[in-house]
Write a protein that holds these residues in place. Structure first.
Motif, PDB file in Angstrom:
ATOM      1  N   TYR A  88       0.774  -1.169   0.047  1.00 54.20           N
ATOM      2  CA  TYR A  88      -0.147  -0.013   0.023  1.00 54.20           C
ATOM      3  C   TYR A  88       0.860   1.327  -0.216  1.00 54.20           C
ATOM      4  O   TYR A  88       0.597   2.403  -0.701  1.00 54.20           O
ATOM      5  N   GLY A  89       1.977   1.176   0.549  1.00 54.19           N
ATOM      6  CA  GLY A  89       3.053   2.261   0.516  1.00 54.19           C
ATOM      7  C   GLY A  89       3.408   2.680  -0.656  1.00 54.19           C
ATOM      8  O   GLY A  89       3.486   3.764  -1.168  1.00 54.19           O
ATOM      9  N   ALA A  90       3.783   1.660  -1.400  1.00 54.49           N
ATOM     10  CA  ALA A  90       4.340   1.769  -3.052  1.00 54.49           C
ATOM     11  C   ALA A  90       3.242   2.598  -3.689  1.00 54.49           C
ATOM     12  O   ALA A  90       3.504   3.485  -4.538  1.00 54.49           O
ATOM     13  N   TYR A  91       1.996   2.085  -3.527  1.00 52.65           N
ATOM     14  CA  TYR A  91       0.823   2.466  -4.287  1.00 52.65           C
ATOM     15  C   TYR A  91       0.606   4.001  -3.887  1.00 52.65           C
ATOM     16  O   TYR A  91       0.336   4.962  -4.840  1.00 52.65           O
ATOM     17  N   LEU A  92       0.975   4.562  -2.548  1.00 52.29           N
ATOM     18  CA  LEU A  92       0.731   5.962  -2.290  1.00 52.29           C
ATOM     19  C   LEU A  92       1.798   6.703  -2.609  1.00 52.29           C
ATOM     20  O   LEU A  92       1.728   7.919  -3.388  1.00 52.29           O
ATOM     21  N   GLY A 113      -3.156  12.864  -2.932  1.00 47.96           N
ATOM     22  CA  GLY A 113      -3.395  12.221  -1.486  1.00 47.96           C
ATOM     23  C   GLY A 113      -2.325  11.174  -1.244  1.00 47.96           C
ATOM     24  O   GLY A 113      -2.646  10.166  -0.182  1.00 47.96           O
ATOM     25  N   GLY A 114      -1.480  11.158  -1.992  1.00 45.07           N
ATOM     26  CA  GLY A 114      -0.404   9.758  -1.669  1.00 45.07           C
ATOM     27  C   GLY A 114       0.707  10.510  -0.633  1.00 45.07           C
ATOM     28  O   GLY A 114       0.408  11.322  -0.077  1.00 45.07           O
ATOM     29  N   ILE A 115       1.873   9.800  -0.486  1.00 41.97           N
ATOM     30  CA  ILE A 115       2.872  10.188   0.333  1.00 41.97           C
ATOM     31  C   ILE A 115       4.020  10.358  -0.427  1.00 41.97           C
ATOM     32  O   ILE A 115       4.206   9.996  -1.753  1.00 41.97           O
ATOM     33  N   GLU A 116       5.038  11.183   0.318  1.00 47.32           N
ATOM     34  CA  GLU A 116       6.425  11.134  -0.369  1.00 47.32           C
ATOM     35  C   GLU A 116       7.569  10.021   0.242  1.00 47.32           C
ATOM     36  O   GLU A 116       6.952   9.084   1.104  1.00 47.32           O
ATOM     37  N   ILE A 117       8.527   9.958  -0.281  1.00 46.90           N
ATOM     38  CA  ILE A 117       9.388   9.033  -0.248  1.00 46.90           C
ATOM     39  C   ILE A 117       9.952   8.874   1.507  1.00 46.90           C
ATOM     40  O   ILE A 117      10.085   7.833   1.668  1.00 46.90           O
ATOM     41  N   GLY A 118      10.150  10.088   1.671  1.00 46.90           N
ATOM     42  CA  GLY A 118      10.483  10.478   3.059  1.00 46.90           C
ATOM     43  C   GLY A 118       9.518  10.027   3.930  1.00 46.90           C
ATOM     44  O   GLY A 118       9.861   9.200   5.252  1.00 46.90           O
TER      45      GLY A 118
END
Length: 614
Positions: free
Chosen positions: A293-297, A305-310
């Motif tokens: 799910y983290g890779a998807y975001l 609405g996703g996230i950054e690599i950090g």
């Protein structure tokens, strides 16, 4: 060769008939009130070591929570993304300082919690030992020395880990978990909720395991108590065992109890071990969810609405930190279950109240005269056996009386009631007109000395053993008491005289020498009432002649109760009471009883017939 489980079970069945139950299960529901009761022992240190340990714990926890945010959100998303080497340098230095602070905090946390834990264990053991010493004889009648030893030593030792590390680690893990949950929800609520979905499942499974693990550890404590009880009995009775060549049978019996203890530990360990795999499984599931799910975001990007690599990197740090305290909490839970099993057994003793209670504002003897009255006294050790039936006695101050009769006639019971080791079932025992139930126990027993047939000698010097009845006595008084009873002669022959160290139970001394020491101990205590319970039975005829004069000096001016079979010991008594099955059959002085030709006459006659036969 190790025995198979089947062999051990077969042997246990064979030995089942030998079992003497020295302990039993304490069936109480697990509740936090029990834990709070243990935590009361932390109260004396609430303003010293405990606050320092908590502050040190909070500092190290704060450092652990801050570092992943600095690495993920600042180092990766800001410094590395913008190629800001200065910021990256400052971050490295700052993180190094934080880890140094964490190191110092951990040093003080470990130091203070260990000092705290050892103090609590010391206080708890002292409290339990002091309480047990004040319990009535009925308590010790129904429990072996080994089972009591296990409570004071092993059960309290099992609480050591709880107090030295468990409580502070529990607080640290709870604070860490709470901090991680808040941080994850702030960083990415969606990813945080996805990862934590496994927590309710793990909580449900751990709750189901709780009851069975607790019972397993409780059973382990019981088996350990039985093992220690048998060891204590075997060591004390080793001479009898060897005399009857029962070493092999004793080894088989020990093997049976040892096998039970071994199996109980195996069962408890297996059940406790079930918890850790569930935590590891939860960790694995959480990691899969994070990666998937983290890779998807990340692919969605922050703008959608996703996230950054950090943020993902911070999540990875926190995920490892998240399952670590949960795993420790699982171990802590097992540790808590073990502690609860032991604490239940400890509090069972602490909740035990003396059968012989001391009333508020009890009368305190300042100058006891020693006038003893038994007013229609009846006493039962249990409902099926009455030891005394409506016994009435009137023993004047300074009078010497003798109690004679067959074994089980109630002689020692009368002595126990005078010392108030038990209370009468019916009737009243008075001294100087005061009902013993209204008298302060210490003031009563300080005025009474008891000399038993099997006198107890403590480890230590001869001087310390004689002084036991009056610790503040001077050396000269100790030596004078020993001279009066004729003990000085053999003491002077010992290698170090009065400073000779005696072994456990005085095994370096003969039975007669131990008895002489007990006479010296009683004389030094200067009691108003003296009870001699078969006190000359272990003394040879030659030694007995030597102490007859000493006995007259010992008994002079004191109320004395002599329980004996030897005619030479009792014939000079003012009154002789003949007991049979808990009743007074006849009484009078030696001449009167001999003239009446009753039971006493028959006892004396049989004694002389035995001497003639010899």
């Amino acid at each position: 060769m190790a025995k198979s489980k089947e062999e051990r079970v077969t042997k246990n069945r064979h030995l089942k008939r030998f079992y003497y139950t020295v302990d039993h299960a304490v069936e109480k529901p697990f509740n936090w009130q029990q834990l709070w009761r243990l935590l009361v022992y932390l109260k004396p240190y609430a303003t010293t070591y405990l606050p320092g340990a908590i502050i040190a714990m909070l500092v190290s926890t704060a450092v652990r929570l801050v570092v992943p945010i600095l690495i993920g959100k600042v180092a990766i998303d800001v410094a590395i993304s913008n190629k800001d080497t200065n910021l990256l340098t400052y971050l490295v230095i700052g993180i190094g300082i934080l880890y140094l602070l964490n190191y110092i905090g951990n040093i003080f946390r470990i130091k203070w919690v260990n000092i705290l834990g050892q103090n609590v264990i010391y206080d708890l053991r002292r409290h339990l030992f002091s309480h047990v010493q004040r319990l009535s004889h009925r308590f010790f009648d129904s429990r072996s020395a080994g089972s009591i030893l296990v409570r004071i030593m092993n059960d309290i030792n099992s609480l050591q880990e709880l107090f030295t590390n468990g409580i502070i680690n529990l607080l640290m893990d709870v604070v860490t978990l709470a901090g991680i949950v808040v941080i994850l929800l702030v960083l990415s609520p969606k990813l945080a909720l996805a990862i934590m979905v496994v927590i309710p499942i793990m909580f449900y499974i751990s709750t189901k395991l709780r009851r069975t693990i607790r019972r397993a550890w409780q059973n382990t404590r019981i088996q350990q108590s039985r093992l220690n009880s048998h060891l204590n009995e075997s060591i004390q009775g080793i001479r009898i065992t060897q005399s009857f060549t029962q070493e092999k049978e004793n080894e088989q019996f020990f093997d049976g109890i040892n096998s039970d203890n071994f199996e109980s530990w195996q069962i408890a360990t297996k059940k406790s071990a079930l918890f850790r795999p569930f935590v590891d499984l939860s960790n694995a599931v959480g990691t899969i969810i994070l990666i998937t799910y983290g890779a998807y975001l990340i692919l969605q990007g922050p703008e959608n609405g996703g996230i950054e690599i950090g943020t993902f990197v911070s999540f990875a740090f926190f995920l490892g930190m998240f399952w670590e305290p949960i795993s420790r909490l699982g171990q802590m839970y097992n540790q808590l279950l073990m502690a609860m099993a032991s604490s239940e057994r400890i509090f069972e003793f602490l909740d035990e109240q003396p059968n012989v209670e001391e009333r508020a504002n009890a009368f305190e003897f300042a100058d006891m005269k020693g006038h003893i009255e038994f007013d229609h006294v009846q006493f039962s050790y249990d409902v099926e056996r009455i030891a005394l039936h409506e016994v009435s006695l009137d023993i004047k101050a300074g009078e010497t009386i003798a109690l004679v009769g067959h074994t089980g006639s109630g002689k020692s019971t009368i002595a126990n009631l005078i010392s108030r080791f038990y209370d009468p079932t019916k009737g009243t025992v008075r001294i100087d007109g005061h009902d013993l139930r209204d008298v302060k126990l210490d003031s009563l027993r300080q005025q009474i000395s008891v000399v038993l047939q099997d006198t107890f000698i403590f480890s230590g010097t001869i001087m310390e053993n004689i002084r036991f009845g009056r610790p503040d006595a001077a050396d000269e008084e100790v030596i004078e008491a020993a001279k009066v009873v004729g003990a000085d002669e053999f003491i002077q022959r010992l290698a170090n005289g009065y400073e000779t160290e005696v072994e456990e139970r005085g095994n370096i001394l003969s039975a007669g020498e131990r008895q002489l020491l007990s006479f010296a101990r009683a004389l030094l205590a200067n009691p108003r009432i003296l009870i001699l319970d078969e006190a000359t039975a272990s003394i040879d005829t030659e030694t007995e002649v030597k102490i007859q004069a000493a006995l007259r000096r010992l008994l002079k001016g004191r109320t004395a109760i002599i329980i004996a079979h030897r005619l030479s010991t009792i014939r000079e008594s003012d009154t002789i009471f003949v007991l049979q099955q808990g009743k007074i059959l006849e009484y009078g002085n030696h001449e009167q009883l001999m003239k009446s030709r009753g039971e006493y006459f028959e006892l004396v006659k049989s004694q002389f017939q035995m001497l003639d036969a010899i």
